[in-house]
Design a protein around this motif. Structure first.
Motif, mmCIF file in Angstrom:
data_model
loop_
_atom_site.group_PDB
_atom_site.id
_atom_site.type_symbol
_atom_site.label_atom_id
_atom_site.label_comp_id
_atom_site.label_asym_id
_atom_site.label_seq_id
_atom_site.Cartn_x
_atom_site.Cartn_y
_atom_site.Cartn_z
ATOM 1 N N LYS A 304 -45.461 7.933 -20.168
ATOM 2 C CA LYS A 304 -44.148 8.584 -20.268
ATOM 3 C C LYS A 304 -44.273 10.092 -20.150
ATOM 4 N N GLU A 305 -45.226 10.667 -20.886
ATOM 5 C CA GLU A 305 -45.381 12.113 -20.857
ATOM 6 C C GLU A 305 -45.888 12.596 -19.504
ATOM 7 N N SER A 306 -46.716 11.802 -18.832
ATOM 8 C CA SER A 306 -47.210 12.192 -17.505
ATOM 9 C C SER A 306 -46.074 12.252 -16.493
ATOM 10 N N MET A 307 -45.217 11.240 -16.518
ATOM 11 C CA MET A 307 -44.067 11.234 -15.599
ATOM 12 C C MET A 307 -43.108 12.384 -15.910
ATOM 13 N N TRP A 308 -42.878 12.646 -17.178
ATOM 14 C CA TRP A 308 -41.970 13.734 -17.564
ATOM 15 C C TRP A 308 -42.529 15.089 -17.128
#
Length: 591
Positions: A304-308
Motif C-alpha cells: 500500500k505504501e509503495s503504491m501511494w
C-alpha cells in the motif's frame, strides 16, 4: 408655331365646370378656357394615339413642337374645346416669317390655391425665365389628410408577408408608421401574375415599375433594391435598410466533451503512464523486502505504501519519508525525471489543445470559398447578385462564377427555398451529400438564420444594397415621405422595427448561440464543460473512498461479531463440559 383660329369666342358646353372656383375668380373666363383647352388638346391626342393607358409609353417619346403639330395635322380631327374648334394648317416656308415670336407663358403652382410664380418668354433663339418673389410660403395643414394611396407589394420575407388576409413585415410596419405620421390611408395589393423575359428572368419588379409609371400604384414596397437602371425609370425614398451579401451555412454540431483534459495525450500514452506508475510501485515493494533498514523504520514500504509513494511522485506531491537503499533511490530518481517530463509535456499540450479547440477553421469568407471545391455554393438564378458575379472582373468573383457555371444545376437556384433546403440537408453529388453554402442579401439570410437555429449567416463586405420605397417619377408626396422617414430614423423607430424582424426576439431558437459571424477569434475563458471531467473523476474517487470506508467498517463490524460469537460459543462449550445437574439446580466445577 402653329396658327390657332377660334371659330367662336366661348363654348359654354365645353367649358369645364368648377374651374372658376379653383381660380377663385382671379382669372378671366377667356384665360381659364385657354388653359383648359391646352390640357384638353393633350388629352385628346393621348386618347387618340394611346389605346391602353395602362401600358408604358414608348421610350424617348418626346417630340418638338413642329413634330407634334405635324402629327396632329395628319392624324387627328380638329379638337372642339372651350374656345371653339382647333385646326393646324400646314405652314409653308414663305409663312415662317409670320410665326409668332417673343411671347410669354406664365407658370403657376397650386397649393391650396393658384399662384403665379414665374414667366417664360420665348425669343427667336432662346427662352428667358423671370421668377417672381412670392409673398410668403403657403402653409399647408395636413396635406395627406383624407388621401388614400394604392400600394403595390411583392412578398419577400421578412419585408412583406401575407398572414391570412392581412399583410405584415418590415416594410408594412414602416408604411404603417408613415401613415400615422402623415395621416393618410393606404391599401396594399399584389401584381397578379408575372411574365418571364427571353433571358428567363422574372419581370416582377419590372412589371411593378410599369404600374408605378402608368399611375396604377402610388408606392411600391418589398425587397426593393435601388439600382441605377430603376432610378432612371422611377423615384425612390431614402434608404430604409441596407445590407451586404452574406454566406448562409450550417452550424457545426455542438458536441460537448467533458473529458477534454485527457485530450493532450492519446489513450495508449495514458495506459503507458498507468503501467509505469504500477511498475514503480511494485518495484519499490519487492526491493523493500530486502532492505535491512525497513526493520527499524516505523513506516515500512509495504504494498500500500509503495503504491501511494509512486502516485505521490507522479502527481508531484510530497512524501513524509523516502527509501534508504541505493537501488530504491535510483528507481525514485529516474521516476522523478520521467514525471517531470510527463507533467511539462501535459501542461504544454493542454494549452495548445484548448487553443486549437477555439480556432474556427470553417469557410467564412468568399476568398476561402473560391479557393476550394469540396463545399458547393450557389446563388439565386437571374438575381442582381448573379448579374454581379457575371459582370465582375475581380479574380475571386470570376473563379466563383466559373465554378457556379460548371455546377449550374445546383449553383443557380430557381427559388430561395431550394437554397435553404440545400444548406440544411446538403446537396446531392455523385459521391453522396456535400456541404452547401448559399449566398444572398444579408437581411434575407439573417432572417432565415434566426428562424432556423441550426443555420448561421456570415456577412461579407461586398454587394451592398439599399432598400427603399418606390414612387412614380415626380411624385409630389415623395419629399414629405422622405422627411417623415428621417424623423422615424431620428426617433429610433426604424431601429426598433429592424430589431423586431432581425433579432432573436423573433427567433424560434430558445438557447443563446455564439456570434459565428465575428471577424476575429479572441481567446475566451474555459467553461465548466471543458473541465467537467476533472470533477467527474474527483466525485468518482471520493465516492469510491467513502464506499471503501463504509465497506471496511462493515467488514470490521462483521469480523468483531464473528469473533465475539466464537468466544461466547467457546465459553458455553467449556461451561457445559464442567457442570452437574441436580433437579432444578446446576452445580459447576470451578476446578
Amino acid at each position: 408655331m402653329a396658327k390657332i383660329y377660334g371659330l367662336q369666342l366661348l363654348n359654354s358646353d365645353n367649358f369645364p365646370k368648377g374651374l372658376n372656383e379653383i381660380f377663385k375668380g382671379n382669372k378671366s373666363r377667356l384665360e381659364q378656357g385657354l388653359m383648359s383647352d391646352v390640357v384638353g388638346i393633350l388629352r385628346h391626342y393621348l386618347q387618340t394615339h394611346v389605346q391602353d393607358c395602362k401600358k408604358e409609353p414608348a421610350t424617348n417619346s418626346s417630340m418638338t413642337a413642329d413634330d407634334f403639330r405635324r402629327v396632329i395635322l395628319n392624324a387627328v380631327t380638329p379638337y372642339s374645346g372651350a374656345l371653339g374648334d382647333y385646326i393646324w394648317p400646314k405652314v409653308s416656308q414663305k409663312e415662317t416669317s409670320n410665326v409668332r415670336k417673343d411671347y410669354p407663358i406664365a407658370i403657376y403652382r397650386y397649393i391650396n390655391g393658384i399662384e403665379r410664380f414665374a414667366q417664360v418668354t420665348f425669343g427667336k433663339n432662346e427662352a428667358k425665365v423671370n421668377a417672381f418673389m412670392l409673398s410668403e410660403e403657403p402653409h399647408v395643414k395636413d396635406p395627406f389628410m383624407g388621401k388614400k394611396f394604392d400600394v403595390i407589394a411583392k412578398q419577400d420575407e421578412p419585408f412583406v408577408m401575407k398572414n391570412g388576409d392581412k399583410y405584415e413585415g418590415f416594410c408594412v410596419d414602416v408604411l404603417t408608421e408613415l401613415s400615422r405620421s402623415l395621416k393618410f390611408d393606404y391599401e396594399i395589393f399584389e401584381l397578379e401574375g408575372s411574365t418571364i423575359n427571353q433571358n428567363g428572368k422574372s419581370t416582377v419588379w419590372d412589371d411593378i415599375i410599369t404600374q408605378l409609371k402608368v399611375g396604377n400604384a402610388s408606392m411600391a414596397i418589398g425587397a426593393f433594391a435601388v439600382t441605377a437602371q430603376r432610378e432612371a425609370k422611377i423615384s425612390f425614398s431614402y434608404t430604409i435598410i441596407s445590407s451586404a451579401v452574406s454566406l448562409l451555412m450550417k452550424k457545426p454540431p455542438d458536441t460537448t466533451n467533458y473529458f477534454q483534459f485527457l485530450g493532450p495525450f492519446s489513450p495508449l500514452l495514458w495506459m503507458m503512464i498507468v503501467v509505469f506508475f504500477l511498475s514503480v510501485g511494485l518495484g519499490l515493494y519487492f526491493m523493500a523486502r530486502f532492505d535491512s533498514t525497513q526493520e527499524e523504520s516505523e513506516q515500512k514500504f509495504d504494498l500500500k505504501e509503495s503504491m501511494w509513494y509512486s502516485l505521490t511522485i507522479l502527481l508531484q506531491g510530497s512524501a513524509e519519508y523516502s527509501p534508504q537503499t541505493t537501488s530504491m533511490r535510483t528507481i525514485i530518481a529516474f521516476f522523478w525525471f520521467c514525471t517531470l517530463v510527463i507533467n511539462a509535456a501535459y501542461t504544454a499540450n493542454l494549452a495548445a489543445f484548448l487553443t486549437l479547440q477555439q480556432i474556427d477553421n470553417r469557410i467564412k469568407t468568399v476568398d476561402s470559398l473560391a479557393r476550394q471545391s469540396n463545399v458547393k455554393y450557389g446563388i439565386l438564378n437571374n438575381s442582381d447578385l448573379m448579374q454581379f458575379f457575371r459582370e465582375s472582373r475581380d479574380d475571386t468573383y470570376e473563379r466563383m462564377w466559373t465554378f457556379m457555371k460548371l455546377y449550374e444545376d445546383i449553383s443557380l437556384l430557381s427559388t430561395r427555398k431550394k437554397g435553404l433546403d440545400f444548406v440544411q440537408n446538403g446537396v446531392p453529388t455523385s459521391s453522396g451529400k456535400a456541404e452547401f453554402i448559399y449566398l444572398d442579401d444579408g437581411v434575407i439570410n439573417n432572417y432565415n438564420a434566426q428562424q432556423n437555429c441550426e443555420l448561421e449567416s456570415i456577412e461579407e463586405n461586398f454587394g451592398v444594397k439599399h432598400f427603399s420605397i418606390g414612387f412614380p417619377k415626380g411624385a409630389p408626396y415623395r419629399s414629405d415621405i422622405n422627411r417623415a422617414l428621417l424623423q422615424l430614423k431620428e426617433n429610433g423607430v426604424l431601429d426598433r422595427l429592424r430589431d423586431k424582424w432581425w433579432t432573436s426576439q423573433k427567433s424560434n431558437c430558445t438557447v443563446k448561440t455564439s456570434d459565428a459571424g465575428s471577424k476575429t477569434n479572441t481567446a475566451s475563458e474555459l467553461n465548466i464543460s471543458n473541465m467537467f471531467g476533472v470533477f467527474i473523476f474527483l466525485i468518482a474517487f471520493a465516492v469510491l473512498a467513502v464506499l471503501y470506508e463504509i465497506g471496511l467498517i462493515i467488514f470490521k463490524f462483521t469480523q468483531e461479531r464473528k469473533k465475539k460469537k466464537k468466544e461466547e460459543s467457546e465459553i458455553e462449550e467449556k461451561t457445559n463440559g464442567n457442570s452437574v445437574q441436580f433437579g432444578d439446580t446446576t452445580y459447576v466445577d470451578e476446578n
